[in-house]
Enzyme design. Structure first.
Site, mmCIF file in Angstrom:
data_model
loop_
_atom_site.group_PDB
_atom_site.id
_atom_site.type_symbol
_atom_site.label_atom_id
_atom_site.label_comp_id
_atom_site.label_asym_id
_atom_site.label_seq_id
_atom_site.Cartn_x
_atom_site.Cartn_y
_atom_site.Cartn_z
ATOM 1 N N HIS A 22 0.822 -1.205 0.000
ATOM 2 C CA HIS A 22 0.000 0.000 0.000
ATOM 3 C C HIS A 22 0.860 1.261 0.000
ATOM 4 C CE1 HIS A 22 -0.378 -0.234 4.655
ATOM 5 N NE2 HIS A 22 0.289 0.874 4.414
ATOM 6 N N GLU A 38 -5.037 0.453 -0.304
ATOM 7 C CA GLU A 38 -4.789 -0.973 -0.118
ATOM 8 C C GLU A 38 -4.877 -1.717 -1.459
ATOM 9 O OE1 GLU A 38 -3.713 -1.913 2.706
ATOM 10 O OE2 GLU A 38 -4.978 -1.366 4.408
HETATM 11 C C1 GLP Z 1 1.067 3.483 7.152
HETATM 12 C C2 GLP Z 1 0.928 4.763 6.365
HETATM 13 C C3 GLP Z 1 1.656 4.661 5.069
HETATM 14 C C4 GLP Z 1 3.068 4.184 5.329
HETATM 15 C C5 GLP Z 1 3.037 2.806 5.898
HETATM 16 C C6 GLP Z 1 4.415 2.196 6.118
HETATM 17 O O1 GLP Z 1 0.172 2.528 6.747
HETATM 18 N N1 GLP Z 1 -0.425 5.134 6.110
HETATM 19 O O2 GLP Z 1 1.644 5.909 4.426
HETATM 20 O O3 GLP Z 1 3.778 4.185 4.134
HETATM 21 O O4 GLP Z 1 2.365 2.924 7.138
HETATM 22 O O5 GLP Z 1 4.857 2.484 7.400
HETATM 23 P P1 GLP Z 1 6.241 2.118 7.987
HETATM 24 O O6 GLP Z 1 7.195 3.121 7.464
HETATM 25 O O7 GLP Z 1 6.042 2.254 9.463
HETATM 26 O O8 GLP Z 1 6.580 0.731 7.578
#
Ligand code: GLP
Length: 235
Positions: free
Chosen positions: A138, A143
């Site tokens: 995503h 999603e």
């Molecule tokens: C969340 C955010 C996304 C982000 C993703 C990945 O779902 N809505 O925009 O890219 O987390 O997060 P992380 O960097 O913590 O793996």
């Protein structure tokens, strides 16, 4: 698509911050699309440290966050509004009226999404957008299965996404969120995808394969002419 791979999270964060700072120095009135999550924290830390040494770093910059949880107040510790204040906005000279995040507690969330799209258009569109990558591919909260022409809207979160993002909620994670659509994101002039974190090997391989499919939202980035993928395989 340009790929840059780094050995450490620190190196990824340095590179992200360099791209960020170069962009705002080159064009102080830039409109940025900004992500949340664990990945961009190191980049924001470095941007804050650098800007504390500069006069008028952010004064004309406009920002639009990618997404926000629905049904929670802005001051909820799990909100992306709180995240952005904690990691960036409270520490730089940005004009709060130039920072934009969908309002998760708006009485009419659909109207809020329409308003958000209008605000982006009025600002002249996104110039540079940073993204993170979810384990299921995503981007923002788009999603798998999301059409590539979607705009800002209310979405239901996958259980795996709610579990991955549970930390700041200490219990109940919202079931819905508002996110820029993939179509909104693809209209950004430039895009930088930051990828770090455990369990993303499969997502990285799917992206690298170049196969474009709505089953894997990040693959939409192959249809954009100016995308840089900045990866750290270690966290
Ligand atoms: C969340 C955010 C996304 C982000 C993703 C990945 O779902 N809505 O925009 O890219 O987390 O997060 P992380 O960097 O913590 O793996």
């Amino acid at each position: 698509m340009i790929w840059e791979t780094f050995d450490t999270y620190e190196a990824l964060s340095e590179r992200g911050a360099a791209i960020f700072l170069d962009a705002i120095r080159e064009y102080p009135r830039i409109v940025l699309g900004l992500p949340t999550g664990r990945t961009p924290v190191g980049m924001y830390d470095r941007v804050v440290a650098e800007c504390s040494r500069e006069y008028r770093c952010f004064s004309e910059v406009t920002t639009f966050n990618l997404d926000e949880y629905a049904g929670i107040e802005r001051d909820h510790p799990g909100s992306y509004y709180a995240f952005m204040r904690q990691h960036l906005f409270d520490h730089v000279d940005i004009d709060p009226s130039r920072t934009n995040i969908p309002n998760g507690s708006a009485p009419d969330l659909k109207a809020e999404c329409v308003r958000y799209e209008e605000l982006i258009a009025t600002a002249g569109g996104l110039g540079l957008t940073f993204l993170g990558l979810g384990r299921n591919g995503h981007i923002g909260f788009n999603e798998p299965g999301t059409p590539f022409n979607t705009r800002t809207r209310v979405v239901e979160l996958h259980e795996s996404t709610r579990t991955a993002n549970a930390d700041p909620f200490g219990g109940y994670v919202p079931t819905h969120a508002m996110t820029m659509g993939i179509g909104t994101i693809l209209e950004s002039s430039r895009i930088v995808l930051l990828v770090s974190g455990t369990g993303k090997e499969n997502a990285i391989e799917r992206l690298r394969s170049g196969k474009v499919s709505t089953d894997f939202p990040a693959s939409a980035l192959w249809t954009h002419p100016d995308v840089r993928v900045v990866i750290s395989t270690a966290i």
